[in-house]
Scaffold this motif. Structure first.
Motif, PDB file in Angstrom:
ATOM      1  N   VAL A 369       0.913  -1.525   0.128  1.00  0.00           N
ATOM      2  CA  VAL A 369       0.081  -0.009   0.082  1.00  0.00           C
ATOM      3  C   VAL A 369       0.912   1.470  -0.029  1.00  0.00           C
ATOM      4  N   ASP A 370       0.416   2.286  -0.492  1.00  0.00           N
ATOM      5  CA  ASP A 370       1.259   3.499  -0.412  1.00  0.00           C
ATOM      6  C   ASP A 370       1.154   4.332   0.626  1.00  0.00           C
ATOM      7  N   ASP A 371      -0.267   4.374   1.345  1.00  0.00           N
ATOM      8  CA  ASP A 371      -0.420   5.353   2.554  1.00  0.00           C
ATOM      9  C   ASP A 371       0.051   4.328   3.699  1.00  0.00           C
ATOM     10  N   PRO A 372       1.014   5.076   4.381  1.00  0.00           N
ATOM     11  CA  PRO A 372       1.469   4.071   5.518  1.00  0.00           C
ATOM     12  C   PRO A 372       0.612   4.251   6.631  1.00  0.00           C
ATOM     13  N   ALA A 373      -0.423   4.845   6.799  1.00  0.00           N
ATOM     14  CA  ALA A 373      -1.467   4.931   7.798  1.00  0.00           C
ATOM     15  C   ALA A 373      -2.128   3.647   7.648  1.00  0.00           C
ATOM     16  N   GLY A 374      -2.141   2.954   8.809  1.00  0.00           N
ATOM     17  CA  GLY A 374      -3.039   1.672   9.047  1.00  0.00           C
ATOM     18  C   GLY A 374      -2.300   0.440   8.327  1.00  0.00           C
ATOM     19  N   SER A 375      -0.960   0.824   7.862  1.00  0.00           N
ATOM     20  CA  SER A 375      -0.139  -0.148   7.237  1.00  0.00           C
ATOM     21  C   SER A 375       0.849  -0.726   8.258  1.00  0.00           C
ATOM     22  N   LYS A 376       1.726  -1.767   7.779  1.00  0.00           N
ATOM     23  CA  LYS A 376       2.702  -2.161   8.483  1.00  0.00           C
ATOM     24  C   LYS A 376       3.886  -2.089   7.653  1.00  0.00           C
ATOM     25  N   THR A 377       4.988  -1.611   8.356  1.00  0.00           N
ATOM     26  CA  THR A 377       6.248  -1.095   7.554  1.00  0.00           C
ATOM     27  C   THR A 377       7.330  -2.192   8.142  1.00  0.00           C
ATOM     28  N   LEU A 378       7.651  -2.914   6.629  1.00  0.00           N
ATOM     29  CA  LEU A 378       8.496  -4.077   6.880  1.00  0.00           C
ATOM     30  C   LEU A 378       9.947  -3.544   6.381  1.00  0.00           C
ATOM     31  N   VAL A 379      11.203  -4.079   7.014  1.00  0.00           N
ATOM     32  CA  VAL A 379      12.369  -3.944   6.287  1.00  0.00           C
ATOM     33  C   VAL A 379      13.085  -5.156   5.675  1.00  0.00           C
ATOM     34  N   SER A 380      13.295  -4.766   4.494  1.00  0.00           N
ATOM     35  CA  SER A 380      13.980  -5.904   3.564  1.00  0.00           C
ATOM     36  C   SER A 380      15.384  -6.406   4.273  1.00  0.00           C
ATOM     37  N   SER A 381      15.618  -7.962   4.085  1.00  0.00           N
ATOM     38  CA  SER A 381      16.984  -8.472   4.544  1.00  0.00           C
ATOM     39  C   SER A 381      17.875  -8.348   3.361  1.00  0.00           C
ATOM     40  N   GLY A 382      17.513  -7.703   2.254  1.00  0.00           N
ATOM     41  CA  GLY A 382      18.395  -7.407   1.417  1.00  0.00           C
ATOM     42  C   GLY A 382      18.061  -8.701   0.218  1.00  0.00           C
ATOM     43  N   LYS A 383      18.965  -8.546  -0.926  1.00  0.00           N
ATOM     44  CA  LYS A 383      19.049  -9.398  -2.179  1.00  0.00           C
ATOM     45  C   LYS A 383      19.553 -10.898  -1.686  1.00  0.00           C
ATOM     46  N   ILE A 384      19.297 -11.699  -2.495  1.00  0.00           N
ATOM     47  CA  ILE A 384      19.905 -12.817  -2.260  1.00  0.00           C
ATOM     48  C   ILE A 384      21.386 -12.740  -2.600  1.00  0.00           C
ATOM     49  N   ILE A 385      22.314 -13.399  -2.000  1.00  0.00           N
ATOM     50  CA  ILE A 385      23.778 -12.900  -2.064  1.00  0.00           C
ATOM     51  C   ILE A 385      23.864 -14.203  -3.405  1.00  0.00           C
ATOM     52  N   SER A 386      25.024 -13.946  -4.130  1.00  0.00           N
ATOM     53  CA  SER A 386      25.508 -14.952  -5.223  1.00  0.00           C
ATOM     54  C   SER A 386      25.911 -16.272  -4.686  1.00  0.00           C
ATOM     55  N   GLY A 387      25.721 -17.314  -5.162  1.00  0.00           N
ATOM     56  CA  GLY A 387      26.086 -18.652  -4.567  1.00  0.00           C
ATOM     57  C   GLY A 387      24.833 -19.226  -3.766  1.00  0.00           C
TER      58      GLY A 387
END
Lengths: 565, 77
Positions: A369-387
């Motif tokens: 969703v675009d609107d942060p109100a009423g939403s949950k903000t999640l933090v990415s653990s990043g891209k899958i590393i090579s290998g």
């Protein structure tokens, strides 16, 4: 990197580094209020060789497992390398803290020894009395205890020749270390890693964080933890860069130690569990931060427990005035079974975040969703590393679509070969080369988001705690109805981690008696190295049972949470 | 000897109604005083006595009596 691939054996890489950069600091040993001790690559390898000879003299052989049980000490590092230098497997264990009851400590070591097949304990004289009953017992594999800090004789030409010949024969599939992944008490899962697994990881993870020869890693992490051992010790050492080591016991009492070390040593990379960002932001006065500068830092890597958006925000707000580069805040998802990292935020873009619909999220569906109100903000653990490759699967291990939360399964070139002496557990988690992690998450735009565990697990400050262990301990306290206890993790927003809470049924009604019972519960927890932060005493038949007839953790957590609201 | 006020600040921070602590008591003997709560106890002491303690000085304290002496020395500055 090319040289690391060519040499392909850790000992050979360390020797190469000692020849190539003899005077470069391998380890900088920090202790509060003292001048740091600097150990160059040349000194480290020379000392390691001496310990190799001394250990061989004592009867330690290739393939033996050597548990290392020592406090923060500058000789820990050459001892560890000395073990590897004769083909024995070092296994770093947690030094007992003073709260832990000696019986509980011994129970943990015995359980580990039965599973991992520990052969020797390398420790300090101060633990002699505590360890003695284990040595007298026939219920474990431990053959003896040595006190390497007291070794006197290091010279032996014949042994030196044997050791040199052995080192020439090492190949990259040889095992190199044993570390313990989490598990209930006495059932920690032993993970053996080969030279190949670690070296592959140095190359792939090193690439993902753009590691260069001028980097310096600083860490207060304990070395019995994969993040401390692999990311902050093995990777720098193989790469030929400096690792600045801080005592974990001192760091929790004086968190500014990390910031002082960064400022003085001009460190560039550190790895921290989420709660440490809250501690650094909230618990150090501005007076103590005078002179701190974070401008040398390239990467603060958040790992080992779910990454909280708020923790990064408060860290950013606090340290921007101390020259923090906000893009240096990154995250990684890692585990002992894949040597360490599976994913990592790409440098120099920092961490991605995502706002998702809160209600759908609780049902396992991801709707951005675009609107942060009423939403949950999640933090990415990043891209899958090579290998590494990642799949998100359902209960039957079938692939799920991108908008669904499921179990994270991993395939990696740094994969372990299975748990040592634990085939039933290995077959539970490994299938067709895929490791089924038990962690829940999802992938959006190639970014991995980790949101929790499939099974009940409480993660306190990066340490995994199994609720059944807590319930067993509390069930035996007089006043608590046996078997009528539920342990659960509750979010502590100020700490940025979970705390351990228990709900226990009791027939006691008198408030004074209840206060005494609460104290007994806290004390019992302490003897088992557990801080039970919240205690809910409830009357008989209060706890909701599952269909199996046992108190349900999920239903009772919801019930207590509704009451608290 | 530690003061009643000093004792009660610690007990209040740890949600302990009644627990015997004296000069020789160490943090690991006090229910709830673990590594995560340690910094909260120190902040509570700093707020109650309106002082700021150096964490490197605190590390050197071997027991509650020594922590109390450190607080006293700050108050006398």
């Amino acid at each position: 990197m090319q040289k690391i691939n060519e040499l392909n054996v850790l000992w050979h890489i360390w020797e190469f580094n000692a020849g190539e950069f003899p005077n470069k600091d391998a380890i900088v040993f920090w202790k509060a209020g003292e001048t740091p001790i600097r150990i160059t690559y040349k000194t480290l390898l020379e000392k390691a060789n001496k310990y190799s000879i001394a250990l061989k003299k004592q009867g330690v052989k290739a393939g033996d497992v050597c548990a290392i049980l020592m406090r923060h000490h500058p000789d820990f590092y050459p001892i560890y390398l000395g073990v590897v230098g004769i083909g024995a497997l070092p296994a770093v264990l947690a030094y007992p803290n003073p709260r832990l009851h000696p019986d509980k400590f011994r129970q943990g070591i015995e359980g580990m020894s039965q599973r991992s097949g520990l052969d020797w304990i390398l420790t300090e004289r101060s633990l002699e009395n505590i360890l003695q009953p284990i040595l007298n017992s026939k219920e474990n594999s431990i053959r003896g205890t040595y006190y390497p800090l007291e070794f006197e004789s290091y010279e032996d030409e014949k042994l030196q020749k044997e050791i040199t010949l052995y080192r020439q024969s090492i190949i990259n599939t040889n095992p190199v270390l044993l570390q313990h992944s989490s598990g209930t008490t006495g059932l920690q899962k032993p993970v053996v890693l080969s030279n190949q697994a670690i070296i592959n990881h140095v190359v792939h993870y090193g690439n993902s964080i753009n590691l260069t020869e001028s980097d310096k890693v600083v860490s207060w992490l304990p070395l019995y933890h994969d993040m401390g051992l692999i990311a902050a010790f093995h990777i720098p050492l193989a790469f030929g860069i400096t690792s600045i080591q801080i005592d974990p016991f001192e760091w929790v009492l004086a968190p500014r130690l990390l910031l002082d070390a960064i400022t003085i040593e001009k460190a560039t990379i550190t790895l921290l569990p989420n709660f440490a960002f809250n501690i650094l932001a909230d618990k150090i006065s501005d007076k103590e931060l005078k002179g701190v500068s974070l401008n040398s830092m390239r990467l603060f890597i958040n790992c080992s427990e779910p990454v909280r958006f708020q923790s990064f925000e408060k860290f950013k707000n606090k340290f921007i005035q101390y020259e923090l580069n906000p893009d240096s805040l990154t995250a990684s998802y890692a585990m002992a079974e894949t040597t360490f990292a599976v994913s990592q935020s790409l440098f120099p873009n920092g961490c991605k975040t995502l706002n998702v619909d809160k209600d759908k999220f609780t049902k396992g569906i991801i709707e951005i969703v675009d609107d942060p109100a009423g939403s949950k903000t999640l933090v990415s653990s990043g891209k899958i590393i090579s290998g590494c490759q990642v799949r998100i699967v359902d209960e039957k291990r079938n692939d799920l679509s991108e908008n669904l939360i499921g179990e994270i399964a991993i395939k990696s070139v740094s994969m372990f070969d299975g748990y040592r002496n634990y085939p039933e557990k290995t077959s539970e988690v490994l299938e067709d080369g895929w490791y089924f992690s038990g962690d829940l998450g999802f992938v959006v735009n190639d970014e991995l988001y980790v949101i929790g565990r499939k099974k009940d697990l409480i993660i306190v400050a990066g340490k995994n705690i199994y609720p059944e262990d807590v319930e067993d301990i509390i069930s035996n306290i007089p006043g608590v109805i046996p078997g009528r206890v539920v342990a659960l993790g509750e979010e502590d927003e100020s700490l940025g981690t979970e705390i351990v809470s228990i709900i226990a049924e009791t027939k006691i009604e008198d408030e004074k008696e209840k206060a005494k019972l609460r104290l007994d519960i806290v004390r019992k927890g302490m003897q088992n190295d557990l801080n039970i932060s919240r205690i809910y005493l409830v009357p008989p038949r209060w706890l909701i049972k599952s269909s199996a007839g046992k108190p349900s953790r999920k239903a009772n957590k919801e019930r207590i949470s509704n009451i608290n609201q | 000897m530690i003061s009643d006020e000093f004792r009660s600040v610690i007990l209040k921070e740890l949600n302990l109604d009644d627990f015997e602590i004296n000069d020789e008591t160490t943090a690991d003997q006090v229910p709830g005083w673990d590594s995560l709560n340690h910094l909260n106890v120190i902040l509570a002491i700093e707020n109650a006595f309106k002082i700021e303690l150096s964490s490197y000085d605190i590390i050197k304290c071997n027991n509650i009596g020594e922590l109390y002496n450190l607080v006293q020395s700050k108050l006398e500055e």
